[in-house]
Design an enzyme around this catalytic site. Structure first.
Site, PDB file in Angstrom:
ATOM      1  N   ASP A   1      13.998  14.970  23.247  1.00  0.00           N
ATOM      2  CA  ASP A   1      14.670  15.000  24.554  1.00  0.00           C
ATOM      3  C   ASP A   1      13.647  14.864  25.673  1.00  0.00           C
ATOM      4  OD1 ASP A   1      16.721  17.347  23.011  1.00  0.00           O
ATOM      5  OD2 ASP A   1      17.471  15.502  23.913  1.00  0.00           O
TER       6      ASP A   1
ATOM      7  N   ASP B   1      26.196  15.464  21.234  1.00  0.00           N
ATOM      8  CA  ASP B   1      25.009  16.270  21.489  1.00  0.00           C
ATOM      9  C   ASP B   1      25.293  17.374  22.493  1.00  0.00           C
ATOM     10  OD1 ASP B   1      21.710  15.358  22.847  1.00  0.00           O
ATOM     11  OD2 ASP B   1      22.551  17.259  22.190  1.00  0.00           O
TER      12      ASP B   1
HETATM   13  C1  DX5 Z   1      20.479  18.953  26.167  1.00  0.00           C
HETATM   14  C2  DX5 Z   1      19.855  18.160  25.031  1.00  0.00           C
HETATM   15  C3  DX5 Z   1      20.419  18.557  23.700  1.00  0.00           C
HETATM   16  C4  DX5 Z   1      20.130  20.005  23.371  1.00  0.00           C
HETATM   17  C5  DX5 Z   1      20.996  20.442  22.239  1.00  0.00           C
HETATM   18  O1  DX5 Z   1      20.183  18.315  27.375  1.00  0.00           O
HETATM   19  O2  DX5 Z   1      20.095  16.775  25.194  1.00  0.00           O
HETATM   20  O3  DX5 Z   1      19.878  17.744  22.667  1.00  0.00           O
HETATM   21  O4  DX5 Z   1      18.788  20.148  23.036  1.00  0.00           O
HETATM   22  O5  DX5 Z   1      20.774  21.811  22.060  1.00  0.00           O
HETATM   23  P1  DX5 Z   1      21.937  22.721  21.440  1.00  0.00           P
HETATM   24  O6  DX5 Z   1      22.257  22.116  20.104  1.00  0.00           O
HETATM   25  O7  DX5 Z   1      21.307  24.076  21.342  1.00  0.00           O
HETATM   26  O8  DX5 Z   1      23.099  22.659  22.390  1.00  0.00           O
END
Ligand code: DX5
Length: 213
Positions: free
Chosen positions: A34, A171
């Protein structure tokens, strides 16, 4: 349709990043990186210098949460990443979107476009026919550990109905319960951060996410 599990390293311990990646490598399908610029999203994460330090056999999936994604393609190409996803909200003109998709393909990566929860599927009508992956954000981007926004499932169903073979990635807030809802709606690539990296048994957590409903 085979469901891919893509751990997101945003929730990993950045002080031991290689060990964190090693701990999930055997049972994950992709690894999501990310990249955040603190402008497109209110958080800053990391860029190419950190990605360069990660050694893994997993295909690297770069999620560009940045205002100028075109500026990041060359470094992604140099790192040999497999997929590069940019945000529809960051690239508004069709010509710019098409040029960016072309640049990503020239970088020998597949091209993904991401939709924030409030952005309708119609926003990407101009490129959905040439994109390799659509990322449906089920949280507002910037941070891990947020609550899954159920309303985005309708976007997954709408796209799946019209594009039966397109990769649909989802996501944000993906856990044992929401993973099943996402798979039933038609998602075939699940990104999970905290559900994996905060789990006691990460391999078991990945296997459980993959379970068909
Ligand atoms: C948020 C990111 C996601 C996040 C997901 O902006 O794009 O990929 O890391 O984390 P969880 O699975 O904990 O919601």
């Amino acid at each position: 349709m085979n469901v891919l599990i893509t751990p997101s390293i945003l929730s990993a311990d950045f002080g031991h990043l290689q060990q964190e990646v090693d701990s999930i490598e055997a049972c994950a399908d992709w690894l999501q990186l990310d990249v955040m610029d603190g402008h497109f999203v209110p958080n800053v994460s990391f860029g190419a210098p950190v990605v360069k330090c990660i050694n893994t056999r997993l295909p690297l999936d770069v999620h560009l949460m940045v205002s100028n994604p075109a500026d990041r393609i060359a470094e992604c190409a140099a790192l040999g990443v497999s997929n590069i996803t940019f945000h529809a909200e960051a690239v508004r003109k069709t010509d710019d979107r098409r040029a960016l998709i072309q640049a990503i393909h020239t970088a020998k990566a597949t091209a993904g476009i991401a939709l924030n929860p409030e952005t309708p599927v119609s926003d990407i009508d101009d490129v959905i026919g040439v994109i390799d992956l659509v990322l449906i954000m089920s949280v507002h981007p910037g941070f891990g550990g947020q609550k899954f926004l159920e309303e985005v499932l309708q976007k997954v169903r709408t796209i799946r109905k019209k594009y039966p073979t397109l990769m649909i990635q989802i996501d944000g807030g993906i856990d044992l319960v929401t993973a099943k809802k996402a798979i039933l709606a038609g998602a075939n690539n699940l990104v999970a951060g905290s559900a994996i990296f905060k789990a006691k048994d990460r391999r078991a957590a990945i296997a459980a996410l993959r379970q068909r409903p």
